[in-house]
Design a protein around this motif. Structure first.
Motif, PDB file in Angstrom:
ATOM      1  N   GLY A  80       0.890  -1.171  -0.042  1.00 10.12           N
ATOM      2  CA  GLY A  80       0.096  -0.102   0.089  1.00 10.12           C
ATOM      3  C   GLY A  80       0.923   1.196  -0.011  1.00 10.12           C
ATOM      4  O   GLY A  80       0.289   2.389  -0.209  1.00 10.12           O
ATOM      5  N   GLY A  81       2.203   1.232   0.522  1.00  4.33           N
ATOM      6  CA  GLY A  81       2.972   2.292   0.444  1.00  4.33           C
ATOM      7  C   GLY A  81       3.665   2.605  -1.190  1.00  4.33           C
ATOM      8  O   GLY A  81       4.100   3.635  -1.351  1.00  4.33           O
ATOM      9  N   GLN A  82       3.164   1.494  -1.996  1.00  2.00           N
ATOM     10  CA  GLN A  82       3.877   1.628  -3.351  1.00  2.00           C
ATOM     11  C   GLN A  82       2.834   1.548  -4.296  1.00  2.00           C
ATOM     12  O   GLN A  82       2.910   2.379  -5.441  1.00  2.00           O
ATOM     13  CB  GLN A  82       4.714   0.388  -3.687  1.00  2.00           C
ATOM     14  N   SER A  84      -1.507   2.095  -5.327  1.00  6.83           N
ATOM     15  CA  SER A  84      -3.031   2.635  -4.620  1.00  6.83           C
ATOM     16  C   SER A  84      -3.994   1.569  -4.756  1.00  6.83           C
ATOM     17  O   SER A  84      -3.520   0.521  -5.381  1.00  6.83           O
ATOM     18  CB  SER A  84      -3.668   3.780  -5.632  1.00  6.83           C
ATOM     19  N   LYS A  85      -5.203   1.615  -4.374  1.00  3.83           N
ATOM     20  CA  LYS A  85      -6.248   0.425  -4.234  1.00  3.83           C
ATOM     21  C   LYS A  85      -6.479   0.214  -5.638  1.00  3.83           C
ATOM     22  O   LYS A  85      -6.441  -0.768  -6.181  1.00  3.83           O
ATOM     23  CB  LYS A  85      -7.614   1.039  -3.355  1.00  3.83           C
ATOM     24  N   ASP A  86      -6.565   1.454  -6.559  1.00  5.64           N
ATOM     25  CA  ASP A  86      -7.152   1.158  -7.946  1.00  5.64           C
ATOM     26  C   ASP A  86      -5.699   0.361  -8.758  1.00  5.64           C
ATOM     27  O   ASP A  86      -6.323  -0.228  -9.576  1.00  5.64           O
ATOM     28  CB  ASP A  86      -7.329   2.580  -8.503  1.00  5.64           C
ATOM     29  N   GLN A  87      -4.530   0.731  -8.481  1.00  5.67           N
ATOM     30  CA  GLN A  87      -3.460   0.028  -8.982  1.00  5.67           C
ATOM     31  C   GLN A  87      -3.415  -1.363  -8.672  1.00  5.67           C
ATOM     32  O   GLN A  87      -3.267  -2.288  -9.510  1.00  5.67           O
ATOM     33  CB  GLN A  87      -2.035   0.566  -8.705  1.00  5.67           C
ATOM     34  N   ILE A  88      -3.824  -1.748  -7.397  1.00  2.00           N
ATOM     35  CA  ILE A  88      -3.753  -3.198  -6.953  1.00  2.00           C
ATOM     36  C   ILE A  88      -5.231  -3.783  -7.792  1.00  2.00           C
ATOM     37  O   ILE A  88      -4.777  -5.053  -8.029  1.00  2.00           O
ATOM     38  CB  ILE A  88      -3.735  -3.299  -5.318  1.00  2.00           C
ATOM     39  N   LEU A  89      -6.234  -3.232  -7.635  1.00  2.00           N
ATOM     40  CA  LEU A  89      -7.295  -3.624  -8.411  1.00  2.00           C
ATOM     41  C   LEU A  89      -7.074  -4.230  -9.811  1.00  2.00           C
ATOM     42  O   LEU A  89      -7.489  -5.150 -10.368  1.00  2.00           O
ATOM     43  CB  LEU A  89      -8.641  -2.699  -8.133  1.00  2.00           C
ATOM     44  N   GLU A  90      -6.326  -3.202 -10.237  1.00  2.00           N
ATOM     45  CA  GLU A  90      -5.918  -3.285 -11.866  1.00  2.00           C
ATOM     46  C   GLU A  90      -5.051  -4.744 -11.996  1.00  2.00           C
ATOM     47  O   GLU A  90      -5.240  -5.417 -13.038  1.00  2.00           O
ATOM     48  CB  GLU A  90      -5.051  -2.183 -12.535  1.00  2.00           C
ATOM     49  N   ILE A  91      -4.326  -4.866 -11.053  1.00  2.00           N
ATOM     50  CA  ILE A  91      -3.341  -6.174 -11.088  1.00  2.00           C
ATOM     51  C   ILE A  91      -4.160  -7.276 -10.889  1.00  2.00           C
ATOM     52  O   ILE A  91      -3.944  -8.400 -11.694  1.00  2.00           O
ATOM     53  CB  ILE A  91      -1.967  -6.012 -10.163  1.00  2.00           C
ATOM     54  N   LEU A  92      -5.035  -7.185 -10.148  1.00  2.00           N
ATOM     55  CA  LEU A  92      -5.904  -8.226  -9.665  1.00  2.00           C
ATOM     56  C   LEU A  92      -6.715  -8.765 -10.981  1.00  2.00           C
ATOM     57  O   LEU A  92      -7.150  -9.844 -11.187  1.00  2.00           O
ATOM     58  CB  LEU A  92      -6.837  -8.095  -8.577  1.00  2.00           C
ATOM     59  N   ASN A  93      -7.284  -7.464 -11.562  1.00  2.00           N
ATOM     60  CA  ASN A  93      -8.177  -8.008 -12.654  1.00  2.00           C
ATOM     61  C   ASN A  93      -7.324  -8.702 -13.950  1.00  2.00           C
ATOM     62  O   ASN A  93      -7.827  -9.326 -14.592  1.00  2.00           O
ATOM     63  CB  ASN A  93      -9.065  -6.694 -13.087  1.00  2.00           C
ATOM     64  N   ASN A  94      -6.245  -7.776 -14.152  1.00  2.00           N
ATOM     65  CA  ASN A  94      -5.354  -7.972 -15.464  1.00  2.00           C
ATOM     66  C   ASN A  94      -4.354  -8.896 -15.349  1.00  2.00           C
ATOM     67  O   ASN A  94      -3.640  -9.325 -16.173  1.00  2.00           O
ATOM     68  CB  ASN A  94      -4.820  -6.552 -16.038  1.00  2.00           C
ATOM     69  N   GLY A  95      -3.772  -9.108 -14.221  1.00  2.00           N
ATOM     70  CA  GLY A  95      -2.777  -9.961 -13.877  1.00  2.00           C
ATOM     71  C   GLY A  95      -1.367  -9.213 -13.976  1.00  2.00           C
ATOM     72  O   GLY A  95      -1.419  -7.955 -14.553  1.00  2.00           O
ATOM     73  N   LYS A  96      -0.208  -9.690 -13.850  1.00  2.00           N
ATOM     74  CA  LYS A  96       0.901  -9.051 -13.768  1.00  2.00           C
ATOM     75  C   LYS A  96       2.081  -9.975 -13.786  1.00  2.00           C
ATOM     76  O   LYS A  96       2.128 -10.734 -12.809  1.00  2.00           O
ATOM     77  CB  LYS A  96       1.359  -7.919 -12.757  1.00  2.00           C
ATOM     78  N   GLY A  97       3.275  -9.753 -14.594  1.00  2.00           N
ATOM     79  CA  GLY A  97       4.231 -10.767 -14.631  1.00  2.00           C
ATOM     80  C   GLY A  97       3.649 -12.469 -14.697  1.00  2.00           C
ATOM     81  O   GLY A  97       2.712 -12.501 -15.769  1.00  2.00           O
ATOM     82  N   TRP A 115      -7.834  -3.758   1.294  1.00  2.00           N
ATOM     83  CA  TRP A 115      -7.243  -4.389   2.525  1.00  2.00           C
ATOM     84  C   TRP A 115      -5.699  -4.225   2.150  1.00  2.00           C
ATOM     85  O   TRP A 115      -5.028  -3.700   2.903  1.00  2.00           O
ATOM     86  CB  TRP A 115      -7.562  -5.885   2.666  1.00  2.00           C
ATOM     87  N   LEU A 116      -5.203  -4.645   0.674  1.00  2.00           N
ATOM     88  CA  LEU A 116      -3.724  -4.632   0.536  1.00  2.00           C
ATOM     89  C   LEU A 116      -3.184  -3.023   0.364  1.00  2.00           C
ATOM     90  O   LEU A 116      -2.213  -2.887   0.861  1.00  2.00           O
ATOM     91  CB  LEU A 116      -3.698  -5.334  -0.768  1.00  2.00           C
ATOM     92  N   ALA A 117      -4.164  -2.166   0.265  1.00  2.00           N
ATOM     93  CA  ALA A 117      -3.873  -0.805   0.080  1.00  2.00           C
ATOM     94  C   ALA A 117      -3.579  -0.278   1.479  1.00  2.00           C
ATOM     95  O   ALA A 117      -2.740   0.698   1.359  1.00  2.00           O
ATOM     96  CB  ALA A 117      -4.831  -0.048  -0.723  1.00  2.00           C
ATOM     97  N   ASP A 118      -4.071  -0.780   2.400  1.00  2.00           N
ATOM     98  CA  ASP A 118      -3.776  -0.231   3.743  1.00  2.00           C
ATOM     99  C   ASP A 118      -2.552  -1.020   4.434  1.00  2.00           C
ATOM    100  O   ASP A 118      -2.160  -0.375   5.501  1.00  2.00           O
ATOM    101  CB  ASP A 118      -5.036  -0.536   4.648  1.00  2.00           C
ATOM    102  N   LYS A 119      -1.780  -1.803   3.657  1.00  2.00           N
ATOM    103  CA  LYS A 119      -0.609  -2.355   4.043  1.00  2.00           C
ATOM    104  C   LYS A 119       0.504  -1.356   3.788  1.00  2.00           C
ATOM    105  O   LYS A 119       1.029  -1.461   2.677  1.00  2.00           O
ATOM    106  CB  LYS A 119      -0.153  -3.750   3.678  1.00  2.00           C
TER     107      LYS A 119
END
Length: 120
Positions: A80-82, A84-97, A115-119
């Motif tokens: 979450g320090g790196q 945002s929630k929207d960026q994490i959601l994009e990775i969940l939806n589209n995958g990465k690596g 939840w991850l964005a609060d980490k």
């Protein structure tokens, strides 16, 4: 050659673990009180932390570790320090690596991303 085999094994592991959760749970009748303990809500009140943690453990912990420490996937303890929630959601939806897309969908993905964005 060994590296590509590792990625194939990791992908199979991810798909296998994602298939483990999600059974239908019986609901108590409407006229009887629930015997469950109340779930914890995040300080922001925007998601249920217990639900988010359960989603993580059932879907993500196989690659990211039970305490977000990283294993096959990266460490998420301070994600979450790196991101945002929207960026994490994009990775969940589209995958990465090597992470495939859509392991968590819809409202579950929103909950997990918050939840991850609060980490931090």
């Amino acid at each position: 050659m060994k590296r590509s085999s590792l990625f194939v094994v990791a992908a199979v592991l991810v798909f296998s673990l994602s298939a483990c959760g999600g059974g239908n749970q019986a609901q108590p009748p409407a006229n009887q009180p629930s015997t469950e303990t109340p779930s914890t809500t995040a300080p922001s009140g925007s998601y249920d932390a217990a639900t988010a943690e359960a989603l993580f453990k059932n879907t993500c912990a196989g690659c990211h570790g039970q305490t977000l420490e990283g294993a096959v996937g990266p460490n998420l303890q301070k994600v979450g320090g790196q991101l945002s929630k929207d960026q994490i959601l994009e990775i969940l939806n589209n995958g990465k690596g090597t992470m495939p897309p859509g392991l968590v969908k819809g409202a579950d993905a929103e909950t997990l991303a918050a939840w991850l964005a609060d980490k931090k």
